[in-house]
Write a protein that holds these residues in place. Sequence first.
Motif, mmCIF file in Angstrom:
data_model
loop_
_atom_site.group_PDB
_atom_site.id
_atom_site.type_symbol
_atom_site.label_atom_id
_atom_site.label_comp_id
_atom_site.label_asym_id
_atom_site.label_seq_id
_atom_site.Cartn_x
_atom_site.Cartn_y
_atom_site.Cartn_z
ATOM 1 N N ASN A 134 44.751 24.614 39.607
ATOM 2 C CA ASN A 134 44.166 25.931 39.889
ATOM 3 C C ASN A 134 42.642 25.899 39.935
ATOM 4 O O ASN A 134 41.980 26.793 39.444
ATOM 5 N N TYR A 135 42.108 24.846 40.529
ATOM 6 C CA TYR A 135 40.646 24.784 40.653
ATOM 7 C C TYR A 135 40.131 25.891 41.576
ATOM 8 O O TYR A 135 39.170 26.582 41.251
ATOM 9 N N LEU A 136 40.766 26.025 42.726
ATOM 10 C CA LEU A 136 40.310 27.029 43.690
ATOM 11 C C LEU A 136 41.000 28.368 43.479
ATOM 12 O O LEU A 136 40.496 29.406 43.890
ATOM 13 N N THR A 137 42.173 28.327 42.874
ATOM 14 C CA THR A 137 42.985 29.546 42.800
ATOM 15 C C THR A 137 42.937 30.212 41.427
ATOM 16 O O THR A 137 43.631 31.191 41.207
ATOM 17 N N LYS A 138 42.112 29.680 40.513
ATOM 18 C CA LYS A 138 42.087 30.243 39.161
ATOM 19 C C LYS A 138 41.723 31.726 39.164
ATOM 20 O O LYS A 138 42.252 32.509 38.381
ATOM 21 N N VAL A 139 40.804 32.089 40.064
ATOM 22 C CA VAL A 139 40.353 33.488 40.076
ATOM 23 C C VAL A 139 41.268 34.386 40.920
ATOM 24 O O VAL A 139 41.095 35.613 40.930
ATOM 25 N N TYR A 140 42.246 33.786 41.632
ATOM 26 C CA TYR A 140 43.165 34.577 42.449
ATOM 27 C C TYR A 140 43.899 35.573 41.555
ATOM 28 O O TYR A 140 44.482 35.196 40.546
ATOM 29 N N GLY A 141 43.884 36.818 41.945
ATOM 30 C CA GLY A 141 44.676 37.810 41.231
ATOM 31 C C GLY A 141 44.023 38.357 39.972
ATOM 32 O O GLY A 141 44.531 39.297 39.370
ATOM 33 N N LEU A 142 42.896 37.780 39.546
ATOM 34 C CA LEU A 142 42.209 38.342 38.387
ATOM 35 C C LEU A 142 41.528 39.651 38.798
ATOM 36 O O LEU A 142 41.179 39.832 39.962
ATOM 37 N N PRO A 143 41.319 40.571 37.825
ATOM 38 C CA PRO A 143 40.594 41.789 38.193
ATOM 39 C C PRO A 143 39.182 41.421 38.680
ATOM 40 O O PRO A 143 38.503 40.639 38.017
ATOM 41 N N GLU A 144 38.778 41.914 39.816
ATOM 42 C CA GLU A 144 37.477 41.560 40.406
ATOM 43 C C GLU A 144 37.317 40.043 40.504
ATOM 44 O O GLU A 144 36.222 39.507 40.291
ATOM 45 N N GLY A 145 38.418 39.366 40.805
ATOM 46 C CA GLY A 145 38.404 37.895 40.836
ATOM 47 C C GLY A 145 37.426 37.335 41.850
ATOM 48 O O GLY A 145 36.995 36.189 41.745
ATOM 49 N N TRP A 146 37.043 38.159 42.809
ATOM 50 C CA TRP A 146 36.144 37.711 43.879
ATOM 51 C C TRP A 146 34.667 37.880 43.509
ATOM 52 O O TRP A 146 33.797 37.511 44.270
ATOM 53 N N SER A 147 34.419 38.427 42.292
ATOM 54 C CA SER A 147 33.025 38.717 41.938
ATOM 55 C C SER A 147 32.328 37.481 41.371
ATOM 56 O O SER A 147 32.970 36.541 40.895
ATOM 57 N N LEU A 148 31.017 37.527 41.429
ATOM 58 C CA LEU A 148 30.205 36.426 40.911
ATOM 59 C C LEU A 148 30.453 36.243 39.414
ATOM 60 O O LEU A 148 30.573 35.119 38.920
ATOM 61 N N ALA A 149 30.540 37.355 38.681
ATOM 62 C CA ALA A 149 30.729 37.273 37.225
ATOM 63 C C ALA A 149 32.005 36.511 36.900
ATOM 64 O O ALA A 149 32.009 35.613 36.043
ATOM 65 N N THR A 150 33.100 36.841 37.592
ATOM 66 C CA THR A 150 34.365 36.159 37.319
ATOM 67 C C THR A 150 34.280 34.693 37.714
ATOM 68 O O THR A 150 34.751 33.810 36.993
ATOM 69 N N TYR A 151 33.669 34.434 38.858
ATOM 70 C CA TYR A 151 33.567 33.052 39.343
ATOM 71 C C TYR A 151 32.793 32.187 38.344
ATOM 72 O O TYR A 151 33.166 31.059 38.052
ATOM 73 N N GLU A 152 31.711 32.733 37.798
ATOM 74 C CA GLU A 152 30.913 31.946 36.850
ATOM 75 C C GLU A 152 31.629 31.779 35.517
ATOM 76 O O GLU A 152 31.600 30.719 34.900
ATOM 77 N N ARG A 153 32.324 32.843 35.099
ATOM 78 C CA ARG A 153 32.981 32.812 33.780
ATOM 79 C C ARG A 153 34.229 31.924 33.812
ATOM 80 O O ARG A 153 34.435 31.111 32.927
ATOM 81 N N GLU A 154 35.023 32.059 34.856
ATOM 82 C CA GLU A 154 36.343 31.411 34.874
ATOM 83 C C GLU A 154 36.353 30.049 35.566
ATOM 84 O O GLU A 154 37.220 29.232 35.298
ATOM 85 N N ALA A 155 35.450 29.857 36.505
ATOM 86 C CA ALA A 155 35.582 28.671 37.350
ATOM 87 C C ALA A 155 34.310 27.821 37.374
ATOM 88 O O ALA A 155 34.081 27.067 38.326
ATOM 89 N N LYS A 156 33.491 27.925 36.327
ATOM 90 C CA LYS A 156 32.234 27.163 36.245
ATOM 91 C C LYS A 156 31.406 27.355 37.516
ATOM 92 O O LYS A 156 30.790 26.406 38.036
ATOM 93 N N GLY A 157 31.438 28.575 38.045
ATOM 94 C CA GLY A 157 30.824 28.855 39.335
ATOM 95 C C GLY A 157 29.348 28.509 39.406
ATOM 96 O O GLY A 157 28.589 28.799 38.496
ATOM 97 N N TYR A 158 28.965 27.912 40.518
ATOM 98 C CA TYR A 158 27.599 27.547 40.894
ATOM 99 C C TYR A 158 26.976 26.452 40.030
ATOM 100 O O TYR A 158 25.818 26.113 40.204
#
Lengths: 456, 159
Positions: free
Chosen positions: A6-30
Amino acid sequence: MLKQTNYLTKVYGLPEGWSLATYEREAKGYQAARKVLTTMSPADVVNEAKKANIRGRGGAGFPMGVKWSFMRPHPTKPAYLVINADEGEPGTHKDRTLMEQNPHACIEGCIIGCYAIGAHVAYIYVRDELHLSKARLWGAIHEAKAKGYLGKNPFGKDYPVDVVVHTGAGAYICGEETSLLNSLEGKRGEPRLKPPFPAQAGAFGCPTTVNNLETIAAVPTAFTLGCEEFSKLSSIHHLNDGGVRLFGVNGHVKKPGVYECCVGITLRELIYDLGGGVLDDKPLYAVIPGGSSTPVLRAEDLVHAPDEKSPLHAWHGQSVLDVPLGVDTFRNMGTMLGTCCATVMAEGTDPIAAFHNLMQFYRHESCGQCTPCREGSGWLLRIAEKLLAGTCSMDELNQLHDVANGIMGNTICAFGEGTAMPALGFLKKFRKEFEAYVRGERRGEDARLTVSAWGA
Amino acid sequence: MPFALSPERERELAEILTRYPNKMAACIPALHLCQEQHGYIDDDVVAWVSFRLDLPPAHVKGVVTFYTLFNQHKVGKHQVWVCRTLPCALRGAGEMLSYCEKKLGIHAGETTPDGKITLRTAECLASCGTAPMMQVDKDYYENLTPADVDKILERLQRS
């Protein structure tokens, strides 16, 4: 070997999963883009990217790192990164999920890609119908700009990067890279002759790399894990086919959808373990492995690879359903991996009706530039129509073979092959069924594509 | 009256022009803006876009006729596209299209007499995992049943 990730799909289906905050928190974004821009040289990035063995996810399977290495700085012209998100190959439904549910992975990939190839602008070409995808990508771009990840000094580095979403207007051919470039330039989306290749003269006549959207979205994961580690996630890493990718399954399965797995799963795993098996527990009839242009396989087909040097030799004599889904494994099987989204047909599906449906598609989408494709696609459709109408002779059926072969290799772009290969594939695998139509043993009015009533 | 973009859309076009190294690249986005405002692209619109972007009218007309999403004639208030390609067809798109045709009393490619709904078929809309599906104006409706289609079409008929 089935291994879901679930590297790419971890944020799929999360509330506001497409947001920067979720991406950084859940997927080590950026973090990958930050590391790349602040600690690596562009040449190092390209060399490292080669180790990831990311085979292009758009269908052709060209190694991404190698494509990046074709880019040479031009004395006067800028370079461009162009992302192909014109997803339109029948049976392909993976890129849309990324744009809608994980747009920041696409943007982060663009930042790394731009830096690697010396570009300051990335254009993401999205088909116009995908309004939500466009809105989510623009949203991600604005968020990344506000955070300073995009713009004049991303992550404090003096290397401006901008990302722009560009849309087409409903033409499948614009998924062909040179046609896409013409469309981006505001022209009719007709493919260009190659050479020159985009790396020499691409968008606006400048050096350009065209990557598929899923390809570029996989880049941050590769650099977060380390490119070699990423490649080794694949069970066919030794065939230079690395990492994880999105596998789609659709048609007559119980749980159609998009699933992220390590490269190396088989069609059997995709259909039965991920797809939940065939609808109504019917026997499997046929599978189109990766988008409608990839030749169809029958459920009972066996691998024939007696040559020990063949990458398929290890599976000689086994079912085609048990071969790992890889670019080279499937090419050697006489079909293609394509976009890795399988279309499943259950027992009871009429293969001639399926063939007719696809020929309608290719007839509609041929851009009309090259005669063999423009005329040939119409000819193929007319034969399909005559078959279903019960008016096709054996001579005309044999012409199907000649017409398809007359398209192959005689057109500017690969759309010609994309039309001819599935036509020849259906004819080869279902010759008896085609002939049954000629002899009047099967009739168009009985031909069905569905195995249960709609809505039942 | 000759066509012109509204001031609001003209501002949007000015912003779009900053994204590209030349004006021609804004041709498709500009046509989208015009269609949003005017509903379809007629020769007045072609003339305006060619003037605004310094392009020959033949170039603009060529672009309009190449891409299926540019309407060359007036269409209904709402546009319904039913995806007909194989993955959707395997899940009942053919039946769903006939159902829509019967319910609306028109064939695919036609507009209802009250001008509200244009029904069309579309080639693969990248929604194969959630078939059958239809696009209504800018929105996707997926995994459709006859009851869903009833609801969607009745809402459009009332609008």
